[in-house]
Design an enzyme around this catalytic site. Structure first.
Site, PDB file in Angstrom:
ATOM      1  N   TYR A  39      19.345  53.968  32.089  1.00 16.19           N
ATOM      2  CA  TYR A  39      19.690  55.103  32.948  1.00 16.19           C
ATOM      3  C   TYR A  39      20.156  56.260  32.074  1.00 16.19           C
ATOM      4  O   TYR A  39      19.504  56.592  31.098  1.00 16.19           O
ATOM      5  CB  TYR A  39      20.724  54.653  33.995  1.00 16.19           C
ATOM      6  CG  TYR A  39      20.818  55.606  35.161  1.00 16.19           C
ATOM      7  CD1 TYR A  39      19.678  55.943  35.906  1.00 16.19           C
ATOM      8  CD2 TYR A  39      22.029  56.179  35.526  1.00 16.19           C
ATOM      9  CE1 TYR A  39      19.756  56.818  36.969  1.00 16.19           C
ATOM     10  CE2 TYR A  39      22.120  57.061  36.598  1.00 16.19           C
ATOM     11  CZ  TYR A  39      20.977  57.384  37.308  1.00 16.19           C
ATOM     12  OH  TYR A  39      21.056  58.247  38.363  1.00 16.19           O
ATOM     13  N   LYS A  94       1.791  39.912  52.297  1.00 12.74           N
ATOM     14  CA  LYS A  94       0.697  40.460  51.494  1.00 12.74           C
ATOM     15  C   LYS A  94       1.178  40.741  50.073  1.00 12.74           C
ATOM     16  O   LYS A  94       0.460  40.495  49.091  1.00 12.74           O
ATOM     17  CB  LYS A  94       0.189  41.750  52.152  1.00 12.74           C
ATOM     18  CG  LYS A  94      -1.159  42.243  51.641  1.00 12.74           C
ATOM     19  CD  LYS A  94      -2.272  41.278  51.965  1.00 12.74           C
ATOM     20  CE  LYS A  94      -3.634  41.804  51.584  1.00 12.74           C
ATOM     21  NZ  LYS A  94      -4.137  42.836  52.485  1.00 12.74           N
TER      22      LYS A  94
END
Length: 760
Positions: A39, A94
């Site tokens: 970060y 999925k």
């Protein structure tokens, strides 16, 4: 197919962490430096690079391996318009398939918007996040316009799988069926029942393959779509026939091919009998096809028949396509998925069906001679070659058609990379399950029948079709436990081995046991009393053929099990010991660990036997063993104790079994890190190879290592312990194993019974 209950489905989705997918960090994140790189301030550097060149997003972010599965919930499976949020479990499912079959990461996005234009703008706005977009469960006709616009306006792969997935897979099946029936695609008469997104996409792709428009009749819920009908939408008008027919029954007369994407039981035997010779029938309605499999097969002998179900031959399953189509498209950073790529997938699948079937595929489906023909017109979903054959064909088509931004230069390296990605799937477990379902040697006795996990595992194994379970114990107690937990024992046999009704069988077993051991001082009465013990009784069931395999261990002690197993079952011919092996699933594929249960401080001779038994077992699972014999030292650094014994064992195998890929003794880090191993010890015989089989110097190190991997979450599912070296299939599970652990071991036991029957 096993019956899926509402309770089981809800428990599956809610247990442990709710849902089916999660996000896992891929970079180190334990130190302050790691976090500063991940970060602020370190993250600014890739941001600035991407600002200068957006293509750099593929280098510095997950974009290149991230697909969005997007739906508005207007056509969810067979449930219809149930809303975006209600369709989320399907989208997560999925995502799971993308991951396990092709290593592709997925964010599922449910968009609460039915207006096509607003939906399109929403997807466009979030598209920079993704390398590809899989549209799912969007109703027709809106889905056609949504996909068309997004394909035109975005520069990443976009595919509505409900349309193109079924079209691609069924097209490959059609090519195979036409080849077998010796029919010309340009002359066949096609009847399509259903006019939704899938039916339209399939028909269009069939036309691109050569089916003539004038030879097509399409039906919807009102009958034949003809020029006589009013109020046809623009999509249906394209397929309106000039023929003077109104019903499906009329359309079927003389037809060569039937494609059903409609509803159950709309097709009859007589309709199939009215078709031309060597008819091709794809009854793809789910869960129940347009005509039942048995009825279709009984209608005529020259039929080529396919469904969407896994329990019948020729399953037309979208999972044969979409993971690998996106895999190939992502790997070349394609700007879309075009017709050339779809056709490449079709032809790759059709070609693979004609290749000799791998032993691992035959084993997974319990077949010995699977080959191209009426019962095999399309590859099986567990065929490991799908990853390479289809993905590579799609990637090449993207390059040839000029939409690949990152062309592949080294196809051998790319093929190897694809093969390594297959480690993401627990395909070994799926193969075991499929083979177990095919077996006739399926009577499995669960010795600890009054343990709740054993009862649940027996029920699950029965429902899954793995076995015919037998629970040992008090019927009254077992039924009480089942009732208290809301469990249905229908179809589960219960035997109270201590009940007087079993005295005849106990006498039979006692006679066999005492006759076999009379020189060891075991008389009939003593043997009869021993059969009060559930493990003695269960093993005698296996020994006499009253059962095919056995599971025990949730509160038995493994030492007692080992002694009983040797006394009742005995060792395989040529064996002086037996051992246990665990299989742990990882992203890199399965690892085989031995001995994890039986031999505490194995001598040099026992180590040799453990190693050879493990080698044979790994081979049986259709994996080539690359074996490392582990120790605290490397290649003779310590010349005393277990390192010396291991070194001697390795020398023995090098001299007497050159077919075995094995070396040691070595520390674990050198076994697992081939670059470190090869650089430090260039003479090692494993050079360049990834170790997949670990032989430990003692029980403590093996058992602790296998459990550590699981508890730290480094491994996926674990299989085992698997007993190796016993004459018949009796298996001892870990104390307080989960229901899933016992179910998986049940599949192993049934597969073991198959092998045992073949060797008798």
């Amino acid at each position: 197919m096993p019956k899926i209950t509402k309770e089981a489905a809800l428990l599956y989705h809610s247990s442990d962490k709710p849902g089916k997918i999660e996000v896992i960090p891929t970079k180190p994140h334990t130190t302050q430096t790691d976090l500063s790189l991940a970060y602020s301030p370190g993250v600014a550097e890739p941001c600035l690079e991407i600002e200068k060149d957006p293509q750099k997003a593929y280098d510095y972010t997950i974009k290149g391996n991230l697909v969005a599965v997007i739906s508005n919930g207007t056509a969810v499976l067979g449930l219809g318009d149930i809303g975006a949020l209600a369709g989320k479990p399907v989208m997560e499912g999925k995502g799971l398939l993308f991951k396990i079959f092709a290593g592709i990461d997925v964010f599922d996005i449910e968009v609460d918007e039915k207006d096509p234009e607003k939906f399109i703008q929403t997807v466009k706005a979030i598209s920079p996040t993704f390398g590809g977009i899989n549209l799912e469960d969007i109703k027709a006709p809106e889905c056609f316009e949504i996909e068309r616009r997004l394909k035109e306006e975005l520069n990443i792969p976009v595919m509505h799988d409900d349309q193109h997935g079924t079209a691609i897979i069924s097209s490959a099946a059609l090519l195979g069926a036409l080849d077998i029936s010796k029919k010309n695609i340009g002359k066949v008469k096609l009847v399509v029942n259903g006019a939704g997104a899938s039916a339209i996409a399939c028909t269009k792709l069939y036309m691109r393959l050569g089916v003539k428009k004038e030879n097509i009749v399409m039906c919807d819920s009102k009958g034949v779509i003809s020029l006589k009908r009013d109020n046809l939408n623009e999509t249906k008008k394209i397929f309106a026939t000039k023929r003077d027919i109104t019903t499906l029954e009329e359309a079927m007369v003389g037809a060569d091919v039937f494609l059903g994407l409609s509803a159950a039981d709309v097709l009859t035997k007589d309709m199939i009998r009215s078709m031309a010779s060597y008819p091709i029938v794809f009854a793809l309605a789910n869960p129940n096809p347009e005509i039942a499999y048995d009825d279709a097969i009984a209608s005529r002998e020259d039929l080529i028949f396919a469904t969407g179900r896994s329990d019948y031959p020729n399953q037309v399953n979208n999972v044969l396509g979409f993971p690998y189509i996106f895999r190939g498209a992502l790997d070349v950073q394609a700007t879309g998925i075009n017709e050339d790529m779809e056709l490449a997938a079709v032809h790759a699948l059709a070609a693979l069906a004609k290749e000799p079937v791998l032993d691992v595929v035959n084993s997974a489906y319990g077949l010995n001679k699977l080959s191209f023909g009426n019962g095999y017109i399309i590859p099986k979903p567990l065929d490991p070659r799908l990853m390479t054959k289809v993905s590579m064909a799609v990637a090449k088509a993207a390059m040839d058609s000029g939409i690949a931004r990152k062309p592949i230069k080294d196809w051998v390296a790319y093929e190897n990379k694809l093969s390594e990605m297959m480690g993401y799937s627990n395909k070994l477990i799926r193969e075991l399950n499929a083979l177990a379902k095919s077996s006739e040697n399926r009577r499995v006795v669960y010795c600890e029948g009054n343990h709740i996990n054993m009862i649940k595992a027996a029920i699950v194994s029965s429902r899954e079709g793995f076995c015919d379970p037998i629970l040992l114990g008090s019927e009254e107690r077992i039924r009480k436990i089942a009732n208290e937990n809301g469990l249905d024992l229908n179809g589960i046999e219960i035997i109270n081995h201590r009940h007087i009704s079993e005295d005849v069988r106990r006498s039979k077993y006692a006679t066999i046991l005492s006759d076999r051991n009379y020189r060891k001082g075991i008389r009939f009465q003593e043997a009869f009393e021993k059969l009060n013990d559930r493990n003695y009784f269960g093993m005698m069931m296996v020994e006499t053929g009253d059962a095919d395999a056995l599971i025990t261990g949730v509160y038995s002690h493994y030492q007692e099990f080992a002694e009983t197993a040797i006394e009742v079952i005995g060792l395989k011919p040529g064996c002086n010991h037996f051992a246990a092996m665990h299989i742990v699933q990882t992203k890199k594929g399965p690892y085989f660990l031995a001995d994890t249960l039986i031999n505490r401080w194995p001598s040099e001779e026992v180590l040799k036997e453990i190693t050879k038994l493990t080698y044979d077992a790994v081979k049986y699972f259709s994996v080539e063993p690359v074996m490392a014999m582990l120790s605290f030292s490397n290649f003779g650094a310590d010349d005393n104790g277990s390192p010396k014994s291991i070194s001697n064992a390795v020398e023995y195998f090098h001299e007497n079994h050159p077919e075995m890929i094995i070396d040691g003794e070595m520390q674990l880090n050198f076994a697992m890190n081939k670059e470190l191993r090869d650089k430090t010890f260039p003479f090692n015989t494993l050079k360049g190879k990834d170790v997949n089989t670990l032989i430990f110097p003692n029980l403590s190190s093996a058992n602790i290592s296998s459990k550590l991997l699981m508890e730290l979450g480094i491994a996926g599912e674990s299989i085992g312990p698997i007993q190796i070296g016993l004459r018949k299939p009796v298996h001892f599970t870990d104390i307080e194993s989960s229901v899933r652990d016992i179910v998986t071991l049940t599949a192993v036991a049934v597969v073991d019974a198959i092998a045992n029957r073949k060797n008798e």
